[in-house]
Design a protein around this motif. Structure first.
Motif, PDB file in Angstrom:
ATOM      1  N   GLY A   4      15.937  29.544  35.503  1.00 32.15           N
ATOM      2  CA  GLY A   4      16.956  29.735  36.585  1.00 32.15           C
ATOM      3  C   GLY A   4      18.237  28.734  36.500  1.00 32.15           C
ATOM      4  N   TYR A   5      18.143  28.051  35.115  1.00 32.97           N
ATOM      5  CA  TYR A   5      19.393  27.097  35.458  1.00 32.97           C
ATOM      6  C   TYR A   5      20.906  27.740  35.249  1.00 32.97           C
ATOM      7  CZ  TYR A   5      15.635  23.711  34.363  1.00 32.97           C
ATOM      8  OH  TYR A   5      14.388  23.017  34.507  1.00 32.97           O
ATOM      9  N   PRO A   6      21.077  28.559  34.310  1.00 28.99           N
ATOM     10  CA  PRO A   6      22.558  28.824  34.088  1.00 28.99           C
ATOM     11  C   PRO A   6      22.856  29.965  35.375  1.00 28.99           C
ATOM     12  CG  PRO A   6      21.125  30.213  32.569  1.00 28.99           C
ATOM     13  CD  PRO A   6      20.282  29.356  33.370  1.00 28.99           C
ATOM     14  N   GLU A   7      24.076  30.227  35.268  1.00 24.53           N
ATOM     15  CA  GLU A   7      24.597  31.330  36.024  1.00 24.53           C
ATOM     16  C   GLU A   7      24.025  32.732  35.604  1.00 24.53           C
ATOM     17  OE1 GLU A   7      26.929  31.136  38.659  1.00 24.53           O
ATOM     18  OE2 GLU A   7      26.612  28.945  38.575  1.00 24.53           O
ATOM     19  N   PRO A   8      24.117  33.903  36.288  1.00 28.90           N
ATOM     20  CA  PRO A   8      23.738  35.292  36.169  1.00 28.90           C
ATOM     21  C   PRO A   8      24.289  35.504  34.646  1.00 28.90           C
ATOM     22  CG  PRO A   8      24.313  35.282  38.275  1.00 28.90           C
ATOM     23  CD  PRO A   8      24.655  33.808  37.891  1.00 28.90           C
ATOM     24  N   ASP A   9      25.692  35.253  34.465  1.00 27.72           N
ATOM     25  CA  ASP A   9      26.051  35.511  33.024  1.00 27.72           C
ATOM     26  C   ASP A   9      25.943  34.053  32.420  1.00 27.72           C
ATOM     27  OD1 ASP A   9      27.640  35.694  30.879  1.00 27.72           O
ATOM     28  OD2 ASP A   9      28.644  37.390  31.413  1.00 27.72           O
ATOM     29  N   PRO A  10      25.049  33.447  31.334  1.00 30.26           N
ATOM     30  CA  PRO A  10      25.328  32.314  30.976  1.00 30.26           C
ATOM     31  C   PRO A  10      26.635  31.818  30.343  1.00 30.26           C
ATOM     32  CG  PRO A  10      23.724  33.654  29.581  1.00 30.26           C
ATOM     33  CD  PRO A  10      24.088  34.335  30.773  1.00 30.26           C
ATOM     34  N   ARG A  11      27.469  32.964  29.745  1.00 29.72           N
ATOM     35  CA  ARG A  11      28.600  32.369  29.230  1.00 29.72           C
ATOM     36  C   ARG A  11      29.517  31.733  30.361  1.00 29.72           C
ATOM     37  NH1 ARG A  11      29.810  38.312  26.885  1.00 29.72           N
ATOM     38  NH2 ARG A  11      28.953  38.692  29.157  1.00 29.72           N
ATOM     39  N   ASP A  12      29.151  31.913  31.557  1.00 31.38           N
ATOM     40  CA  ASP A  12      29.961  31.184  32.563  1.00 31.38           C
ATOM     41  C   ASP A  12      29.667  29.637  32.461  1.00 31.38           C
ATOM     42  OD1 ASP A  12      31.169  33.675  33.598  1.00 31.38           O
ATOM     43  OD2 ASP A  12      29.677  33.746  35.210  1.00 31.38           O
ATOM     44  N   ASP A  13      28.319  29.310  31.975  1.00 30.88           N
ATOM     45  CA  ASP A  13      28.150  27.928  31.680  1.00 30.88           C
ATOM     46  C   ASP A  13      28.733  27.385  30.374  1.00 30.88           C
ATOM     47  OD1 ASP A  13      26.189  27.062  34.144  1.00 30.88           O
ATOM     48  OD2 ASP A  13      25.476  28.788  33.533  1.00 30.88           O
ATOM     49  N   LEU A  14      28.557  28.337  29.298  1.00 30.71           N
ATOM     50  CA  LEU A  14      28.956  27.983  28.088  1.00 30.71           C
ATOM     51  C   LEU A  14      30.519  27.883  27.898  1.00 30.71           C
ATOM     52  CD1 LEU A  14      26.215  30.231  26.174  1.00 30.71           C
ATOM     53  CD2 LEU A  14      26.404  27.887  26.266  1.00 30.71           C
ATOM     54  N   ASP A  20      45.560  22.747  32.801  1.00 28.05           N
ATOM     55  CA  ASP A  20      45.965  21.562  32.141  1.00 28.05           C
ATOM     56  C   ASP A  20      44.717  20.959  31.544  1.00 28.05           C
ATOM     57  OD1 ASP A  20      48.672  22.061  33.039  1.00 28.05           O
ATOM     58  OD2 ASP A  20      48.273  21.029  34.654  1.00 28.05           O
ATOM     59  N   ILE A  21      43.590  21.321  31.861  1.00 26.83           N
ATOM     60  CA  ILE A  21      42.477  20.508  31.043  1.00 26.83           C
ATOM     61  C   ILE A  21      42.206  21.215  29.546  1.00 26.83           C
ATOM     62  CG2 ILE A  21      39.873  19.901  31.391  1.00 26.83           C
ATOM     63  CD1 ILE A  21      40.386  20.233  34.287  1.00 26.83           C
ATOM     64  N   GLU A  22      41.906  20.284  28.603  1.00 23.48           N
ATOM     65  CA  GLU A  22      41.703  20.661  27.287  1.00 23.48           C
ATOM     66  C   GLU A  22      39.939  21.012  27.366  1.00 23.48           C
ATOM     67  OE1 GLU A  22      42.486  17.604  24.712  1.00 23.48           O
ATOM     68  OE2 GLU A  22      44.040  16.948  26.138  1.00 23.48           O
ATOM     69  N   VAL A  23      39.901  22.394  27.253  1.00 22.25           N
ATOM     70  CA  VAL A  23      38.275  22.962  27.475  1.00 22.25           C
ATOM     71  C   VAL A  23      37.992  23.519  26.283  1.00 22.25           C
ATOM     72  CG1 VAL A  23      36.833  24.255  28.614  1.00 22.25           C
ATOM     73  CG2 VAL A  23      38.799  23.200  29.902  1.00 22.25           C
ATOM     74  N   GLU A  24      36.640  23.081  25.535  1.00 24.86           N
ATOM     75  CA  GLU A  24      36.147  23.556  24.152  1.00 24.86           C
ATOM     76  C   GLU A  24      35.077  24.711  25.049  1.00 24.86           C
ATOM     77  OE1 GLU A  24      33.588  22.831  20.339  1.00 24.86           O
ATOM     78  OE2 GLU A  24      34.310  21.111  21.763  1.00 24.86           O
ATOM     79  N   SER A  25      35.440  26.122  24.603  1.00 26.53           N
ATOM     80  CA  SER A  25      34.105  26.855  25.095  1.00 26.53           C
ATOM     81  C   SER A  25      33.215  27.039  23.926  1.00 26.53           C
ATOM     82  CB  SER A  25      34.924  28.345  25.184  1.00 26.53           C
ATOM     83  OG  SER A  25      33.911  29.352  25.501  1.00 26.53           O
ATOM     84  N   LEU A  26      32.072  27.167  24.224  1.00 23.11           N
ATOM     85  CA  LEU A  26      30.734  27.221  23.508  1.00 23.11           C
ATOM     86  C   LEU A  26      30.627  28.713  23.097  1.00 23.11           C
ATOM     87  CD1 LEU A  26      28.685  24.453  24.617  1.00 23.11           C
ATOM     88  CD2 LEU A  26      30.560  24.439  22.929  1.00 23.11           C
ATOM     89  N   VAL A  27      31.309  29.702  23.627  1.00 23.80           N
ATOM     90  CA  VAL A  27      30.935  31.067  23.767  1.00 23.80           C
ATOM     91  C   VAL A  27      31.757  31.777  22.304  1.00 23.80           C
ATOM     92  CG1 VAL A  27      31.301  33.299  24.722  1.00 23.80           C
ATOM     93  CG2 VAL A  27      30.768  31.399  26.245  1.00 23.80           C
ATOM     94  N   PRO A  28      30.885  32.225  21.476  1.00 25.49           N
ATOM     95  CA  PRO A  28      31.574  32.611  20.300  1.00 25.49           C
ATOM     96  C   PRO A  28      32.768  33.818  20.538  1.00 25.49           C
ATOM     97  CG  PRO A  28      29.295  32.569  19.719  1.00 25.49           C
ATOM     98  CD  PRO A  28      29.475  32.278  21.477  1.00 25.49           C
ATOM     99  N   GLU A  29      33.488  33.518  19.707  1.00 20.70           N
ATOM    100  CA  GLU A  29      34.972  34.544  19.931  1.00 20.70           C
ATOM    101  C   GLU A  29      34.440  35.932  20.196  1.00 20.70           C
ATOM    102  OE1 GLU A  29      38.715  35.107  20.781  1.00 20.70           O
ATOM    103  OE2 GLU A  29      38.085  33.131  20.044  1.00 20.70           O
ATOM    104  N   GLU A  30      33.630  36.332  19.249  1.00 20.14           N
ATOM    105  CA  GLU A  30      33.301  37.827  19.000  1.00 20.14           C
ATOM    106  C   GLU A  30      32.332  38.108  20.267  1.00 20.14           C
ATOM    107  OE1 GLU A  30      30.484  35.429  16.451  1.00 20.14           O
ATOM    108  OE2 GLU A  30      32.530  35.379  17.098  1.00 20.14           O
ATOM    109  N   ALA A  31      31.831  37.200  21.057  1.00 23.46           N
ATOM    110  CA  ALA A  31      30.897  37.373  22.147  1.00 23.46           C
ATOM    111  C   ALA A  31      31.574  37.388  23.463  1.00 23.46           C
ATOM    112  CB  ALA A  31      29.920  36.280  22.167  1.00 23.46           C
ATOM    113  N   ARG A  32      33.153  37.116  23.639  1.00 26.66           N
ATOM    114  CA  ARG A  32      33.483  36.775  24.838  1.00 26.66           C
ATOM    115  C   ARG A  32      33.727  38.008  25.646  1.00 26.66           C
ATOM    116  NH1 ARG A  32      37.603  31.701  22.853  1.00 26.66           N
ATOM    117  NH2 ARG A  32      35.863  30.553  22.063  1.00 26.66           N
ATOM    118  N   GLY A  33      33.749  39.192  24.731  1.00 29.24           N
ATOM    119  CA  GLY A  33      34.218  40.378  25.612  1.00 29.24           C
ATOM    120  C   GLY A  33      33.019  41.323  25.546  1.00 29.24           C
ATOM    121  N   LEU A  34      31.866  41.061  25.214  1.00 30.68           N
ATOM    122  CA  LEU A  34      30.526  41.822  25.088  1.00 30.68           C
ATOM    123  C   LEU A  34      29.916  42.057  26.560  1.00 30.68           C
ATOM    124  CD1 LEU A  34      28.636  40.439  22.123  1.00 30.68           C
ATOM    125  CD2 LEU A  34      29.991  42.443  22.135  1.00 30.68           C
ATOM    126  N   PRO A  35      29.337  43.110  26.878  1.00 26.91           N
ATOM    127  CA  PRO A  35      28.658  43.286  28.025  1.00 26.91           C
ATOM    128  C   PRO A  35      27.758  42.379  28.192  1.00 26.91           C
ATOM    129  CG  PRO A  35      28.926  45.549  27.047  1.00 26.91           C
ATOM    130  CD  PRO A  35      29.331  44.252  25.951  1.00 26.91           C
TER     131      PRO A  35
END
Length: 327
Positions: free
Chosen positions: A177-187, A211-226
């Protein structure tokens, strides 16, 4: 000190004499089972504005509004300040809204002689905001705050460092139960960015969230997936993560998702920290914050401890409430 009201999206329950402990427990149990407050015994159907108007019509001594939502409640908070209420926030969104809204909220609190406390917006129950103010009030100057403020990502990288596959580690975090319902919101790093912006604004950072430099850990191809498809395909990213872990290990490092906050710049992203760094010792969902100040320059001040969970968060909220109740 009395709890006189509980409010949710459906309505509110109010008793100027104070809601008893058994009644509060019953309301919490009903909420946990899916019953909205408007349908609870004594509940009234209303929006947040109507609920606040109703409470403000009673002669409440030193009233405090506690915001534990995850919405942009800026208008509600302004209404509460105008009604003479102090504010305690676990909600990060009003503090990371557009700078103009943030400044208006702070200015209104000062104008009304009310206080806005928000210890649990960064580090849950850890004394991060309190430490900042104590340093500054004693004449120190905070130059930089570095840290790992995500319990979810801390757990994930701890498990990866112990040899678990990315898919296993993330599924394990979800099971706990650690991440948000969609773990990409954390990643994606935005939760860490919001915490970093809250600290940055204390230090004088003039910018916005974008203005914050943010590195996303979600792979590009996974960002739009259900969501279901993303979770089903987690194994596809095991090998890239294994290589990153091995690369860090080959240079005697471990991977951590870190924020660096200064008055001029905020960066959030993945780094390989040396095994001798305090950040390398993190375990489980622990958070860590490293304060570099005029006094603590050669040997920075380090705060480490649980940064997630209802018990430690509730303790932090209660501590803020008790501060205001005693003023």
């Amino acid at each position: 000190m009395k709890v006189v009201a509980a409010v949710d999206r459906s309505g509110f329950v109010f008793d100027a004499r104070g809601l008893s402990a058994p009644r509060l427990a019953a309301l919490a149990a009903a909420k946990a089972s899916g019953t909205p407050l408007a349908k609870a015994p004594g509940g009234r159907k209303a929006g947040a504005r109507e609920a606040l108007d109703f409470a403000a019509r009673h002669a409440l001594a030193n009233p405090i509004l506690v915001d534990v939502t995850a919405d942009d409640t800026s208008d509600t908070l302004k209404q509460a300040l105008a009604a003479g209420m102090h504010l305690v926030l676990a909600n990060k969104r009003p503090l990371t809204a557009h700078r103009k809204l943030y400044d208006e909220l702070r200015a209104l609190a000062e104008e009304r002689g009310r206080r806005l406390l928000h210890e649990t917006t960064v580090g849950a129950g850890l004394p991060i905001i309190d430490t900042y103010y104590k340093l500054v009030e004693s004449g120190d100057r905070v130059q930089k705050i570095e840290g790992c403020p995500s319990g979810t990502l801390g757990y994930l990288f701890g498990e990866l460092g112990r040899g678990r596959r990315f898919s296993e580690a993330l599924r394990g975090a979800i099971a706990k139960g650690y991440p948000e319902p969609d773990p990409r919101d954390d990643l994606c790093g935005m939760d860490v960015a919001r915490k970093a912006l809250i600290l940055g604004r204390l230090l004088g950072f003039p910018g916005e969230l974008e203005d914050i430099e943010v590195e996303s850990l979600v792979p590009e191809e996974a960002r739009g997936l259900p969501l279901e498809e993303f979770l089903r395909r987690l194994d596809e990213w095991d090998e890239p993560w294994r290589r990153r872990i091995e690369e860090a290990r080959s240079s005697r490092g471990v991977l951590r998702y870190r924020s660096i906050v200064t008055p001029r710049r905020i960066r959030v992203g993945l780094v390989a920290v040396d095994a001798s760094s305090p950040l390398a010792s993190l375990n489980g969902t622990d958070n860590q914050f490293i304060f570099t100040t005029q006094r603590y320059r050669a040997n920075p001040l380090v705060i480490t401890g649980p940064g997630a969970g209802p018990a430690v968060t509730a303790g932090g909220i209660l501590n803020d409430v008790l501060k205001l109740a005693s003023t």
